[in-house]
Write a protein that holds these residues in place. Structure first.
Motif, mmCIF file in Angstrom:
data_model
loop_
_atom_site.group_PDB
_atom_site.id
_atom_site.type_symbol
_atom_site.label_atom_id
_atom_site.label_comp_id
_atom_site.label_asym_id
_atom_site.label_seq_id
_atom_site.Cartn_x
_atom_site.Cartn_y
_atom_site.Cartn_z
ATOM 1 N N TYR A 286 0.885 -1.166 0.000
ATOM 2 C CA TYR A 286 0.000 0.000 0.000
ATOM 3 C C TYR A 286 0.919 1.211 0.000
ATOM 4 N N PHE B 266 4.181 1.088 2.055
ATOM 5 C CA PHE B 266 4.036 0.086 3.102
ATOM 6 C C PHE B 266 3.882 -1.314 2.507
ATOM 7 N N ALA C 102 -2.315 -8.989 10.104
ATOM 8 C CA ALA C 102 -1.304 -9.961 9.695
ATOM 9 C C ALA C 102 -1.152 -10.025 8.172
ATOM 10 N N GLY C 103 -2.159 -9.546 7.449
ATOM 11 C CA GLY C 103 -2.075 -9.561 5.990
ATOM 12 C C GLY C 103 -3.007 -10.558 5.330
ATOM 13 N N SER D 64 -6.344 -10.432 4.714
ATOM 14 C CA SER D 64 -7.214 -9.829 3.693
ATOM 15 C C SER D 64 -6.401 -9.369 2.493
ATOM 16 N N GLU E 266 -14.294 -9.226 2.830
ATOM 17 C CA GLU E 266 -14.395 -8.812 4.229
ATOM 18 C C GLU E 266 -15.515 -7.763 4.334
ATOM 19 N N GLU F 286 -13.242 -13.880 6.683
ATOM 20 C CA GLU F 286 -13.873 -13.681 7.991
ATOM 21 C C GLU F 286 -15.389 -13.681 7.910
HETATM 22 N N1 ATP Z 1 -5.981 0.272 2.149
HETATM 23 C C1 ATP Z 1 -4.880 0.195 2.928
HETATM 24 N N2 ATP Z 1 -3.999 1.210 2.944
HETATM 25 C C2 ATP Z 1 -2.882 1.147 3.717
HETATM 26 N N3 ATP Z 1 -2.551 0.098 4.495
HETATM 27 C C3 ATP Z 1 -3.407 -0.941 4.513
HETATM 28 C C4 ATP Z 1 -4.620 -0.950 3.725
HETATM 29 N N4 ATP Z 1 -5.259 -2.111 3.955
HETATM 30 C C5 ATP Z 1 -4.483 -2.787 4.831
HETATM 31 N N5 ATP Z 1 -3.387 -2.097 5.172
HETATM 32 C C6 ATP Z 1 -2.325 -2.539 6.096
HETATM 33 O O1 ATP Z 1 -1.840 -3.774 5.643
HETATM 34 C C7 ATP Z 1 -1.608 -4.657 6.736
HETATM 35 C C8 ATP Z 1 -2.378 -5.935 6.515
HETATM 36 O O2 ATP Z 1 -3.754 -5.641 6.549
HETATM 37 P P1 ATP Z 1 -4.862 -6.723 6.242
HETATM 38 O O3 ATP Z 1 -6.167 -6.037 6.144
HETATM 39 O O4 ATP Z 1 -4.431 -7.556 5.111
HETATM 40 O O5 ATP Z 1 -4.791 -7.593 7.587
HETATM 41 P P2 ATP Z 1 -5.760 -8.728 8.090
HETATM 42 O O6 ATP Z 1 -4.905 -9.879 8.448
HETATM 43 O O7 ATP Z 1 -6.849 -8.977 7.118
HETATM 44 O O8 ATP Z 1 -6.347 -8.081 9.413
HETATM 45 P P3 ATP Z 1 -7.817 -8.216 10.053
HETATM 46 O O9 ATP Z 1 -7.838 -9.523 10.757
HETATM 47 O O10 ATP Z 1 -7.884 -7.077 10.998
HETATM 48 O O11 ATP Z 1 -8.815 -8.126 8.958
HETATM 49 C C9 ATP Z 1 -2.024 -3.901 7.990
HETATM 50 O O12 ATP Z 1 -0.869 -3.383 8.608
HETATM 51 C C10 ATP Z 1 -2.888 -2.775 7.482
HETATM 52 O O13 ATP Z 1 -2.753 -1.645 8.285
#
Ligand code: ATP
Ligand code: MG
Lengths: 232, 290
Positions: free
Chosen positions: A13, A16, A40-41, A43, A85, A159
């Protein structure tokens, strides 16, 4: 040949980096779960598989073909559908229209409205309601049904139990055998480790954008899982 | 008394033309969430294109619709795919600026090509034909035809949106573009089709305008304004609302014009403000989750 095979999948992103090279597999007919804490990443990984995030062409192979970075609307046509999600139902469409829009890609296969109403009878009763006028659990059924209408070979579920009462979660997961019976493989993302262990043939744990553990639920110990999950 | 009834009827029928202008605007806003500032100019462009074909060939303006409408539809699709899709995003400013640019370019192109003279399309006797309704009352055949076309267009769109896979795709893409992609919908294509339909309808509007009245290359912005008012009066997201909005605008203008020749346009704007004051969302605004 695996149905889905990923090789060093990354996701960004801006500057990041959310994923640092994910390698994983889903075999034909399998149910695989991805667990991991918030951020954790999980999604990001599913979104990359579904074509919503950029990816190197060869980093994702599906049914033997390289599909990484193809536009999302093409990937559905290849048989990879996602329940996103937060469900993301279309508010201005009725329940039935939400389901019908799922068949937009016109992939041939077993699923149609009748079959879905048999799987989730409540949706048949509520077919003319706006999709967003249902309970959370019912909305999740619409989201799953909508994805099934594209007759996927692999169903990604992000989820699907989030924010739902335990009895409702049980109802939703009760549909899984019926889905698998049609030959559909399933990849679920779950924060509920117990639920994931129950339904999955195999399990991956993500931590800070990496796979921290992989294996069959029966072969993993509680200690292994909690250290992979929390990183302690 | 008859005079006032006549004024009312004229106004209502004028609403047919206004609603044709408004529908295209409502469509591109409804599906792409974008406002096409050049909307009125595209109508005038279509009208001048019709004039350029009709005059040398001596064709009937209605026949020329068969050429202009599909041509503008195709043009709309290509314009959306080639240019406008690139301007869509979280920021609402780029599409406004780009279409504002188109507005200026079209006006100047038309000025260079056709000069600032007023022009119109001649439909011969049909232009003045009317049907007597008894008493001193009569309605023009042409306004009736235009109203009929406007109703047919709206009915067609209503059917398209509510009963076809394409219509569902339009609504889905409008609700949640990303989720729509997950359904296999190619948003760029869907937006192209929506703009194609909008341009086809605006071509009809432009040609009818040139049949009913004199036009000049600078007439686009005023047309945009009326279309905008009709859409807002009717309520964003409501197709039939644009017809009601067009009629209210038409009646207000006709009545104003009758009261004092200088007041027609002003009365329309006042009616618009009055409706906004009472119903800020318009008369038939559809909430997002109908
Ligand atoms: N649109 C975005 N812009 C910037 N950073 C993002 C974006 N979406 C996710 N992130 C970052 O990417 C990382 C992974 O996010 P992700 O949503 O994949 O996690 P996740 O495992 O699905 O979490 P959750 O269980 O909370 O849904 C996180 O640090 C999040 O802050
Ligand atoms: Mg997530």
């Amino acid at each position: 040949m695996s149905l889905l095979e990923t090789h060093k999948v990354t996701a960004f992103y801006g500057d990041f980096q959310a994923l640092y090279g994910i390698d994983m597999k889903v075999e034909e007919g399998e149910t695989v779960a991805i667990i991991g804490s918030n951020g954790a990443g999980k999604s990001s990984f599913l979104r990359t598989l579904a074509g919503l995030q950029a990816a190197a062409r060869d980093s994702i192979r599906f049914g033997g073909e390289a599909i990484g970075g193809l536009p999302a609307h093409r990937i559905v046509g290849r048989g990879l559908a996602m329940v996103p999600e937060g469900r993301r139902l279309f508010p201005s469409l009725s329940v039935e229209e939400n389901l019908l829009v799922g068949s937009y890609s016109r992939r041939a296969g077993p699923w149609n409205l009748q079959r879905l109403y048999a799987l989730f009878p409540i949706l048949g009763e509520r077919r003319h309601n706006p999709g967003t006028a249902l309970s959370g659990g019912q909305q999740q059924m619409v989201a799953i049904g909508r994805a099934l209408m594209s007759n996927p070979r692999l169903l990604l579920c992000d989820e699907i139990s989030l924010g739902l009462a335990p009895v409702v979660i049980k109802d939703i997961y009760a549909a899984l055998p019926g889905i698998k019976a049609e030959g559909t493989s399933v990849l679920v993302v779950e924060q509920d480790v117990g639920q994931a262990m129950k339904v999955a043939d195999r399990l991956y744990c993500f931590q800070e954008g990496r796979v921290s553990l992989a294996g069959r639920p029966a072969e993993l110990t509680r200690e292994q899982i909690s250290s992979a999950y929390f990183g302690v | 008394m008859t005079e006032w009834i006549d004024t009312l009827v004229q106004g209502v029928l004028l609403g047919g033309l206004y609603s044709l202008f408004a529908t295209g605007l409502a469509l591109s806003f409804g599906v792409m969430r974008m406002i096409n500032i050049a909307h009125g100019d595209f109508a005038i462009l279509a009208a001048f294109a019709a004039i350029a074909i009709v005059e040398p060939l001596g064709l009937n303006p209605f026949v020329v619709l068969l050429v202009i409408v599909p041509l503008m539809g195709l043009f709309g699709y290509l314009l959306q795919r080639g240019v406008l899709n690139r301007t869509l995003g979280k920021d609402i400013l780029p599409p406004l600026l780009v279409t504002f640019g188109f507005s200026i370019i079209i006006q100047n192109l038309l000025l260079v090509t056709f000069s600032a003279d007023t022009r119109s399309l001649n439909v011969g006797e049909l232009g003045t034909a009317s049907i007597a309704l008894g008493g001193d009352l009569a309605v023009g055949v042409l306004p009736l035809i235009i109203m009929g076309v406007a109703v047919a267009v709206l009915a067609g769109l209503q059917w398209l949106f509510s009963a076809t896979p394409l219509g569902r795709a339009f609504r889905a893409a409008s609700d949640d573009a990303e989720a729509a992609q997950l359904m296999g919908i190619d948003n760029r294509h869907i937006y192209g089709l929506a703009m194609g339909i909008a341009m086809a309808i605006v071509a009809i509007a432009g040609v009818f305008l040139a049949i009913r009245a004199n036009i000049t290359p600078a007439d686009g912005p005023a047309r945009l304004l009326y279309a905008f008012e009709a859409v807002i009066i009717g309520g964003l997201g409501s197709l039939w609302g644009t017809l009601a909005g067009g009629m209210i605008l038409g009646v207000a203008q006709s009545v104003g014009l009758k009261a004092d020749p200088g007041w027609g346009i002003l009365a329309g704007h006042l009616a618009f403000l009055a409706v906004l004051a009472v119903r800020p969302n318009g008369l038939f605004a559809r909430t997002r989750d109908r």
